[in-house]
Design a protein around this motif. Structure first.
Motif, PDB file in Angstrom:
ATOM      1  N   GLU A   1       0.797  -1.234   0.000  1.00 55.58           N
ATOM      2  CA  GLU A   1       0.000   0.000   0.000  1.00 55.58           C
ATOM      3  C   GLU A   1       0.830   1.284   0.000  1.00 55.58           C
ATOM      4  OE1 GLU A   1      -2.415  -3.222   2.097  1.00 55.58           O
ATOM      5  OE2 GLU A   1      -0.349  -2.487   2.068  1.00 55.58           O
ATOM      6  N   PRO A   2       1.904   1.404   0.813  1.00 57.03           N
ATOM      7  CA  PRO A   2       2.672   2.665   0.774  1.00 57.03           C
ATOM      8  C   PRO A   2       3.250   2.960  -0.596  1.00 57.03           C
ATOM      9  CG  PRO A   2       3.245   1.369   2.710  1.00 57.03           C
ATOM     10  CD  PRO A   2       2.415   0.492   1.845  1.00 57.03           C
ATOM     11  N   TYR A   3       3.667   1.921  -1.303  1.00 53.83           N
ATOM     12  CA  TYR A   3       4.281   2.137  -2.617  1.00 53.83           C
ATOM     13  C   TYR A   3       3.228   2.496  -3.670  1.00 53.83           C
ATOM     14  CZ  TYR A   3       8.080  -0.276  -0.245  1.00 53.83           C
ATOM     15  OH  TYR A   3       9.050  -0.642   0.653  1.00 53.83           O
ATOM     16  N   VAL A   4       2.069   1.818  -3.639  1.00 48.88           N
ATOM     17  CA  VAL A   4       1.025   2.107  -4.620  1.00 48.88           C
ATOM     18  C   VAL A   4       0.521   3.538  -4.458  1.00 48.88           C
ATOM     19  CG1 VAL A   4      -1.285   1.474  -5.399  1.00 48.88           C
ATOM     20  CG2 VAL A   4       0.349  -0.314  -4.789  1.00 48.88           C
ATOM     21  N   LEU A   5       0.226   3.935  -3.224  1.00 41.78           N
ATOM     22  CA  LEU A   5      -0.261   5.299  -2.988  1.00 41.78           C
ATOM     23  C   LEU A   5       0.853   6.324  -3.153  1.00 41.78           C
ATOM     24  CD1 LEU A   5      -2.517   4.573   0.128  1.00 41.78           C
ATOM     25  CD2 LEU A   5      -3.241   4.916  -2.232  1.00 41.78           C
ATOM     26  N   GLY A   6       2.063   5.949  -2.758  1.00 41.34           N
ATOM     27  CA  GLY A   6       3.183   6.879  -2.909  1.00 41.34           C
ATOM     28  C   GLY A   6       3.527   7.136  -4.357  1.00 41.34           C
ATOM     29  N   LEU A   7       3.304   6.142  -5.235  1.00 40.05           N
ATOM     30  CA  LEU A   7       3.615   6.336  -6.651  1.00 40.05           C
ATOM     31  C   LEU A   7       2.761   7.441  -7.255  1.00 40.05           C
ATOM     32  CD1 LEU A   7       5.148   5.402  -9.166  1.00 40.05           C
ATOM     33  CD2 LEU A   7       3.332   3.713  -9.548  1.00 40.05           C
ATOM     34  N   LYS A   8       1.498   7.516  -6.854  1.00 40.32           N
ATOM     35  CA  LYS A   8       0.626   8.574  -7.378  1.00 40.32           C
ATOM     36  C   LYS A   8       1.171   9.956  -7.019  1.00 40.32           C
ATOM     37  CE  LYS A   8      -3.522   5.679  -7.002  1.00 40.32           C
ATOM     38  NZ  LYS A   8      -4.866   5.551  -6.377  1.00 40.32           N
ATOM     39  N   LEU A   9       1.607  10.104  -5.782  1.00 37.78           N
ATOM     40  CA  LEU A   9       2.141  11.402  -5.358  1.00 37.78           C
ATOM     41  C   LEU A   9       3.478  11.686  -6.026  1.00 37.78           C
ATOM     42  CD1 LEU A   9       1.329  11.302  -1.535  1.00 37.78           C
ATOM     43  CD2 LEU A   9      -0.073  12.147  -3.413  1.00 37.78           C
ATOM     44  N   ALA A  10       4.320  10.666  -6.157  1.00 40.32           N
ATOM     45  CA  ALA A  10       5.623  10.867  -6.790  1.00 40.32           C
ATOM     46  C   ALA A  10       5.475  11.309  -8.241  1.00 40.32           C
ATOM     47  CB  ALA A  10       6.434   9.578  -6.704  1.00 40.32           C
ATOM     48  N   ARG A  11       4.470  10.772  -8.938  1.00 40.48           N
ATOM     49  CA  ARG A  11       4.248  11.184 -10.326  1.00 40.48           C
ATOM     50  C   ARG A  11       3.761  12.621 -10.400  1.00 40.48           C
ATOM     51  NH1 ARG A  11       1.034   6.534 -13.561  1.00 40.48           N
ATOM     52  NH2 ARG A  11       1.709   7.856 -15.299  1.00 40.48           N
TER      53      ARG A  11
ATOM     54  N   GLN B   1      11.802   9.839  -5.829  1.00 35.47           N
ATOM     55  CA  GLN B   1      10.598   9.276  -5.220  1.00 35.47           C
ATOM     56  C   GLN B   1       9.948   8.247  -6.143  1.00 35.47           C
ATOM     57  OE1 GLN B   1      10.046   9.721  -2.237  1.00 35.47           O
ATOM     58  NE2 GLN B   1      10.346  11.810  -1.529  1.00 35.47           N
ATOM     59  N   ILE B   2       9.969   8.500  -7.437  1.00 35.88           N
ATOM     60  CA  ILE B   2       9.430   7.534  -8.395  1.00 35.88           C
ATOM     61  C   ILE B   2      10.244   6.248  -8.350  1.00 35.88           C
ATOM     62  CG2 ILE B   2       9.149   7.060 -10.867  1.00 35.88           C
ATOM     63  CD1 ILE B   2       8.354   9.967 -11.230  1.00 35.88           C
ATOM     64  N   ARG B   3      11.537   6.384  -8.229  1.00 35.13           N
ATOM     65  CA  ARG B   3      12.408   5.206  -8.136  1.00 35.13           C
ATOM     66  C   ARG B   3      12.029   4.335  -6.939  1.00 35.13           C
ATOM     67  NH1 ARG B   3      18.978   5.711  -7.270  1.00 35.13           N
ATOM     68  NH2 ARG B   3      19.392   3.519  -6.777  1.00 35.13           N
ATOM     69  N   TRP B   4      11.834   4.958  -5.788  1.00 31.74           N
ATOM     70  CA  TRP B   4      11.463   4.212  -4.582  1.00 31.74           C
ATOM     71  C   TRP B   4      10.093   3.553  -4.733  1.00 31.74           C
ATOM     72  CZ3 TRP B   4       7.186   5.601  -1.529  1.00 31.74           C
ATOM     73  CH2 TRP B   4       7.000   4.814  -0.397  1.00 31.74           C
ATOM     74  N   ALA B   5       9.098   4.326  -5.163  1.00 36.84           N
ATOM     75  CA  ALA B   5       7.728   3.816  -5.231  1.00 36.84           C
ATOM     76  C   ALA B   5       7.574   2.759  -6.314  1.00 36.84           C
ATOM     77  CB  ALA B   5       6.753   4.965  -5.464  1.00 36.84           C
TER      78      ALA B   5
END
Length: 451
Positions: free
Chosen positions: A149-159, A166-170
């Motif tokens: 969940e942190p990566y899926v939701l974090g990817l939206k914010l990183a984009r 941040q995109i690399r991490w997510a």
């Protein structure tokens, strides 16, 4: 030290938790009422909750803000206060930076856990504090390293932030850990974000950073073991994979502590659905046992194709495809995974189907294959055989399924150290647990004359 300062401000320490008379706050400034009240008194928690609720109903939000802040300062904080304080500040139009600090405090109260981190991050997204929300998502990922969940939701914010790091991490987290029902679309979104980040880095002349990004993604796409089972026909085959640590991945338990995931459980007659897929992104080294079971229905040629890939997308990738002959017994294949990268078991929820429920599970999953007449006939034959047995009394039911549960007894304690997001505080939370079995009642039931 805060306790010492409190004693210096007051002639006597706050009284014990008791019911107290609330001050008159009408036509008075909040700063004149609540700091002095909570410094002198220690009202019951229920009294404080009712007070804040009354202030909100009266739309005296500045008074609610001051009352909550005063309670927190005087060591009378309660878990719900930070959320209510953030809502009150939002209503009053306080600066977003102040609201952000309060939301950060939600994760700093007592034992901050994965759920509180995720909740606080989502709350910050409401205030468009995406950078702060991403920090909390990353902290939540450290608390539960294999939760997607942190990566899926974090990817939206990183984009949205267009931040390559941040995109690399997510994206790496999504590609390695997300095997939920929508994982295909999530993986596609992650790769799209990576391509955009790579283009941005190369346009800025940061070729080394772009290369590191692609290498991270390549490592995230490695799979220690992949198994695909395909067939043709109107029937169903079930795939079981026994892992070195003892777990069995199948339609009964789709995720295992050993890292395995059953990503698809198919059945005929649709050719596009006649396949079962197992993937173990990071698994334990050792022997894996693959079993193929003919569950029901007709399989063309009574044959199926089994494809096994070791170290998929890695430097030692090896794929083997073989045709297996189906029969009455399970088809078993043993293979060795020498380079498994997992060191610790994964925490997963156990959703096993009891053996006596397996036929119902298969029928419920495939309504078009339900043999209603056969079910009724089998039940009638069973009841008839029961009635023909001598000495059997009818008890109104013909089956019993015991449920075994473990009840902890005694004393235990858990502890956790939490560093606040702003690095200002380190808190140690200790949670004691006491349980005692006070009474056990036994009873008898009649079933075929047996107790």
């Amino acid at each position: 030290m805060p306790a010492v300062r409190s004693e210096q401000r007051n002639s006597a320490p706050p009284a014990e938790t008791v019911d107290v008379e609330l001050p008159d706050y009408v036509d008075r400034k909040p700063s004149e009422v609540w700091p002095a009240f909570f410094a002198k008194h220690r009202p019951r928690t229920t009294t404080v909750r009712k007070l804040i609720l009354r202030l909100h109903n009266e739309e005296r939000h500045e008074h609610a803000i001051s009352a909550i802040q005063s309670a927190i300062i005087n060591s009378q904080a309660q878990p719900w206060m930070y959320e209510v304080l953030a809502v009150s500040m939002e209503i009053e139009g306080r600066p977003k930076k102040e609201v952000e600090r309060v939301v950060m405090g939600m994760t700093d109260f007592g034992n901050a856990d994965f759920g509180s981190m995720m909740y606080s991050a989502n709350y910050l997204v409401r205030f468009e504090r995406n950078e702060a929300a991403l920090r909390l998502y990353r902290q939540a990922a450290r608390l539960a390293p294999e939760r997607p969940e942190p990566y899926v939701l974090g990817l939206k914010l990183a984009r949205e932030l267009e931040d390559p790091e941040q995109i690399r991490w997510a994206a790496a987290g999504v590609l390695a850990l997300d095997w939920t029902s929508g994982y295909r679309q999530h993986h596609k979104d992650a790769l799209t974000a990576v391509r955009a980040a790579e283009r941005k880095l190369r346009q800025q002349g940061e070729d080394q950073a772009a290369g590191e990004l692609l290498e991270t993604i390549r490592q995230a796409q490695r799979r220690d073991l992949q198994v695909t089972l395909t067939w043709s026909g109107a029937g169903d085959l079930d795939l079981f994979v026994e892992e070195p640590v003892g777990g069995v991945c199948s339609f009964e338990q789709r995720q295992t502590p050993g890292g395995g995931v059953l990503t698809h459980d198919g059945y005929g007659p649709d050719p596009a659905n006649c396949h079962e897929n197992y993937v173990c992104p990071i698994g334990f080294p050792g022997e894996y046992v693959i079993r193929v079971r003919h569950a029901w229905g007709e399989i063309v040629g009574k044959r199926a194709r089994l494809t096994v890939t070791l170290d998929a997308n890695g430097p030692n990738e090896k794929t083997t495809t073989r045709t297996i002959q189906l029969g009455e017994d399970d088809v078993t294949l043993r293979l060795e995974v020498p380079n498994g990268r997992r060191k610790q078991p994964r925490q997963v929820a156990v959703h096993r189907i009891s053996p006596w429920m397996q036929p119902d599970h298969q029928l419920a999953a495939r309504p078009e294959q339900r043999d209603v007449e056969g079910i009724v006939r089998a039940q009638h034959e069973f009841e008839e055989s029961r009635r023909q047995r001598p000495g059997v009394r009818q008890a109104g039911a013909f089956g019993f399924a015991p449920v075994v549960r473990v009840i902890p007894e005694g004393s235990s304690a858990t502890g956790r150290v939490v560093v606040s997001p702003d690095r200002r505080y380190v808190r140690i939370g200790i949670t004691p647990f006491f349980s005692n079995i006070t009474d056990v009642e036994t009873f008898s039931f009649i079933n075929g004359g047996q107790p």
